[in-house]
Scaffold this active site. Structure first.
Site, PDB file in Angstrom:
ATOM      1  CG  PHE A   1    -115.483  34.564  -3.075  1.00  0.00           C
ATOM      2  CD1 PHE A   1    -114.439  32.886  -3.311  1.00  0.00           C
ATOM      3  CD2 PHE A   1    -115.167  35.640  -2.823  1.00  0.00           C
ATOM      4  CE1 PHE A   1    -113.500  33.442  -2.075  1.00  0.00           C
ATOM      5  CE2 PHE A   1    -113.728  35.847  -1.610  1.00  0.00           C
ATOM      6  CZ  PHE A   1    -112.958  34.426  -1.376  1.00  0.00           C
TER       7      PHE A   1
ATOM      8  NE  ARG B   1    -105.194  21.812   4.767  1.00  0.00           N
ATOM      9  CZ  ARG B   1    -104.427  22.044   5.439  1.00  0.00           C
ATOM     10  NH1 ARG B   1    -104.848  21.944   6.847  1.00  0.00           N
ATOM     11  NH2 ARG B   1    -103.991  23.607   5.337  1.00  0.00           N
TER      12      ARG B   1
ATOM     13  N   GLY C   1    -112.264  23.612  -2.574  1.00  0.00           N
ATOM     14  CA  GLY C   1    -111.286  23.112  -1.984  1.00  0.00           C
ATOM     15  C   GLY C   1    -110.302  23.805  -0.819  1.00  0.00           C
TER      16      GLY C   1
ATOM     17  N   GLY D   1    -115.718  27.217 -11.922  1.00  0.00           N
ATOM     18  CA  GLY D   1    -114.444  26.696 -12.226  1.00  0.00           C
ATOM     19  C   GLY D   1    -114.782  24.801 -11.661  1.00  0.00           C
TER      20      GLY D   1
ATOM     21  CG  ASN E   1    -114.839  30.289   6.254  1.00  0.00           C
ATOM     22  OD1 ASN E   1    -114.405  31.371   5.050  1.00  0.00           O
ATOM     23  ND2 ASN E   1    -114.380  30.227   6.353  1.00  0.00           N
TER      24      ASN E   1
ATOM     25  CE  LYS F   1    -104.544  28.823  -1.795  1.00  0.00           C
ATOM     26  NZ  LYS F   1    -105.315  30.322  -0.387  1.00  0.00           N
TER      27      LYS F   1
ATOM     28  CE  LYS G   1    -111.329  23.293   8.617  1.00  0.00           C
ATOM     29  NZ  LYS G   1    -112.616  24.498   9.944  1.00  0.00           N
TER      30      LYS G   1
ATOM     31  CE  LYS H   1    -113.041  29.891  10.159  1.00  0.00           C
ATOM     32  NZ  LYS H   1    -113.042  28.245  10.606  1.00  0.00           N
TER      33      LYS H   1
ATOM     34  CB  CYS I   1    -111.645  27.593   5.667  1.00  0.00           C
ATOM     35  SG  CYS I   1    -109.582  28.108   6.083  1.00  0.00           S
TER      36      CYS I   1
END
Length: 241
Positions: free
Chosen positions: A58, A136, A66, A62, A16, A129, A72, A12, A69
């Site tokens: 992806f 956050r 943020g 830009g 990310n 987004k 962090k 996981k 996920c």
């Protein structure tokens, strides 16, 4: 796939972190494109994405990632690696690029206006987004705080995130009830979140309402050819003409 718990958890974090790496990578390429004659990062990313080993997802340049996920999880994977005695240089670079990327918008603003003291800046988009009011790790926070530090007057608009933004900024900035209101008599506008509402704005919406028609497209939502004909336009990853 059936795995033990440690493998599942690391998978996981790795997933990310990899997506965050793609974003920081294309933002690095965007920063190179800006200094290269006649190059646009959107075309570079489109061509890259045709390679099935890379893919198009992806690769949108830009102001950085943020949310709850990616920041962090990258930070957690870095911290975990260090407890193992391993220094994850690549992940540290991903994080560093992302921390610095939003300040590109402020620098572009200074390129247009020089000293930002007492200049009136419009911020379109506050959430990290579109489609959420989540603030956050939103890049708008870094951008607005830096603008305030430079002495600028800031007015912001977001379709649904203003109530959360007020918890962060309080009365240090002003809030608009529409995009057009936000643009009124401003010296420069920065697009921070790529809401569909903003994509519908025309060059005339900017030129008729702003004091100076200076636009910084932080999310690459406009056609550079069309907008640069009507105003001074700058965008992340858009090379010199």
């Amino acid at each position: 796939i059936r795995t033990n718990l440690s493998t599942a958890e690391l998978t996981k974090y790795a997933s990310n972190a990899f997506l965050a790496t793609k974003i920081s990578f294309i933002n690095t390429i965007a920063n190179i494109c800006e200094k290269t004659q006649g190059v646009d990062v959107t075309m570079v990313a489109k061509a890259m994405g045709l390679d099935e080993r890379i893919g198009p997802l992806f690769l949108n340049a830009g102001l950085g990632y943020g949310g709850s996920c990616f920041p962090k999880d990258v930070e957690a994977l870095i911290a975990y690696s260090r407890t193992l005695g391993y220094n994850p240089l690549l992940l540290e670079a991903v994080e560093n690029v992302n921390e610095n990327q939003p300040f590109k918008a402020v620098q572009l603003c200074k390129d247009f206006l020089g000293d930002l003291k007492s200049k009136n800046i419009a911020i379109l988009g506050l959430s990290f987004k579109p489609g959420t009011n989540d603030m956050r790790e939103a890049k708008s926070v870094q951008i607005i705080n830096q603008l305030l530090k430079e002495g600028a007057n800031v007015m912001a608009y977001d379709p649904i995130a203003i109530s959360n933004a007020k918890l962060i900024f309080g009365e240090t900035i002003k809030y608009a009830s529409s995009a057009i209101e936000c643009l009124k008599n401003k010296d420069c506008c920065i697009i921070v979140t790529e809401w569909d509402e903003f994509k519908k704005l025309t060059p005339e919406d900017f030129t008729k309402n702003m004091r100076h028609s200076f636009l910084i497209d932080g999310r690459r939502i406009y056609d550079p050819g069309r907008f640069s004909q009507k105003m001074r336009y700058a965008a992340i990853g858009l090379g010199k003409t």
